[in-house]
Design a protein around this motif. Sequence first.
Motif, PDB file in Angstrom:
ATOM      1  N   THR A  91       0.727  -1.099   0.042  1.00  0.00           N
ATOM      2  CA  THR A  91      -0.017  -0.028  -0.154  1.00  0.00           C
ATOM      3  C   THR A  91       1.040   1.217  -0.018  1.00  0.00           C
ATOM      4  O   THR A  91       1.817   1.440   0.717  1.00  0.00           O
ATOM      5  N   SER A 146      -1.331   2.009  -9.052  1.00  0.00           N
ATOM      6  CA  SER A 146      -2.395   1.486  -9.239  1.00  0.00           C
ATOM      7  C   SER A 146      -2.905   0.441 -10.042  1.00  0.00           C
ATOM      8  O   SER A 146      -3.534  -0.534  -9.980  1.00  0.00           O
ATOM      9  N   GLN A 195      -2.006  -1.219  -3.894  1.00  0.00           N
ATOM     10  CA  GLN A 195      -2.910  -0.210  -3.294  1.00  0.00           C
ATOM     11  C   GLN A 195      -2.386   0.958  -3.165  1.00  0.00           C
ATOM     12  O   GLN A 195      -1.307   1.464  -2.623  1.00  0.00           O
ATOM     13  N   LEU A 222      -7.187   9.196 -10.025  1.00  0.00           N
ATOM     14  CA  LEU A 222      -6.909   7.805 -10.079  1.00  0.00           C
ATOM     15  C   LEU A 222      -7.980   6.860 -10.650  1.00  0.00           C
ATOM     16  O   LEU A 222      -7.976   5.815 -10.894  1.00  0.00           O
ATOM     17  N   GLY A 223      -9.126   7.510 -10.315  1.00  0.00           N
ATOM     18  CA  GLY A 223     -10.673   6.916 -10.658  1.00  0.00           C
ATOM     19  C   GLY A 223     -10.760   5.441  -9.754  1.00  0.00           C
ATOM     20  O   GLY A 223     -11.293   4.659 -10.482  1.00  0.00           O
ATOM     21  N   ILE A 224     -10.205   5.846  -8.630  1.00  0.00           N
ATOM     22  CA  ILE A 224     -10.607   4.646  -7.499  1.00  0.00           C
ATOM     23  C   ILE A 224     -10.954   5.030  -6.269  1.00  0.00           C
ATOM     24  O   ILE A 224     -11.038   6.322  -6.133  1.00  0.00           O
ATOM     25  N   THR A 225     -11.436   4.126  -5.468  1.00  0.00           N
ATOM     26  CA  THR A 225     -12.120   4.850  -4.340  1.00  0.00           C
ATOM     27  C   THR A 225     -10.875   4.770  -2.867  1.00  0.00           C
ATOM     28  O   THR A 225     -10.229   4.009  -3.168  1.00  0.00           O
ATOM     29  N   ILE A 226     -10.819   5.868  -2.466  1.00  0.00           N
ATOM     30  CA  ILE A 226      -9.986   5.802  -1.482  1.00  0.00           C
ATOM     31  C   ILE A 226     -10.165   5.828   0.031  1.00  0.00           C
ATOM     32  O   ILE A 226     -11.124   6.543   0.455  1.00  0.00           O
ATOM     33  N   ARG A 280      -0.595   6.430 -10.911  1.00  0.00           N
ATOM     34  CA  ARG A 280      -1.549   5.473 -11.699  1.00  0.00           C
ATOM     35  C   ARG A 280      -1.190   4.336 -12.134  1.00  0.00           C
ATOM     36  O   ARG A 280      -1.663   3.371 -12.010  1.00  0.00           O
ATOM     37  N   GLU A 338      -8.970  10.304  -5.654  1.00  0.00           N
ATOM     38  CA  GLU A 338      -9.957   9.597  -6.340  1.00  0.00           C
ATOM     39  C   GLU A 338     -10.243  10.158  -7.813  1.00  0.00           C
ATOM     40  O   GLU A 338     -10.430   9.261  -8.612  1.00  0.00           O
TER      41      GLU A 338
END
Length: 256
Positions: A78, A102, A107, A141-145, A99, A138
């Motif tokens: 992570t 990820s 993580q 990166l287009g992810i959930t943190i 990016r 978020e």
Amino acid sequence: MSASSNRLYFLYHELRAVSSNYSYVMERDVFERHVDLFLQARSLGGSTYWPEITFDDGHISNYDFALPCLSSRGMAATFFITAGWTGKRAGYMGWEQVRALSAAGQQIGAHGWTHTLLTHCDDSALETELRTARLTLEDKLGITITTMSLPGGRFDQRVLSACRATGYTHVYSSIPRAEKPALPFLVGRLNTLSSAGVDSIARLLDAHSGALASLERKERWKMALKKTMGDRLYGILWAAVNRQENNEDSGETLLP
Ligand SMILES: [Zn+2]
């Protein structure tokens, strides 16, 4: 491997190709030996802790050195990113690198916006450090943190409540302790010192060695000293002991 083994989270910052006396820098080859040891430990179970790897700050070496090492071994770590430094501060990753981490299955978590110690923030600054950091990560990166690690390891009840209110499900500290597989909200971690050899890591992974208990005792002494001296004096003392360079995370507990 054992899903029921307790976890030991190790904390790294910067890797370099050559060795450094500076506490927050680990030589790349030494890190690789740690990772090999972690892989081995994961296959043992029993009285061996299950090791997990974390990185704080978002140093460029995380991309240059840690990523290839982890990818070639099929390991995931992570990476806690200081969002406001990304693409802005020399020596730290840009969004492209974060990016890539990820996308490679690593993580990503937050490590504040400007790395200000959260205990020193007023309510508005705390909002920036926690919410702006999460939303920016978020968005970019287009992810959930959902995870956050505490700059300088500093926290109090107000900080933890704010982390919870911002939507973080786990907050990573520098309190040296093992954790059950069902992680608590505040997660303990062991901060690795540049001089942490493979032998000392191996002893820590052995639950019967007493090495972790000794580290926990040291932490209690440190907290008592910090309480007596105050944060600022403690920081000066820390810098004097760990001479070469200063780091924003100065004062976190380091492994022997
Ligand atoms: Zn940090």
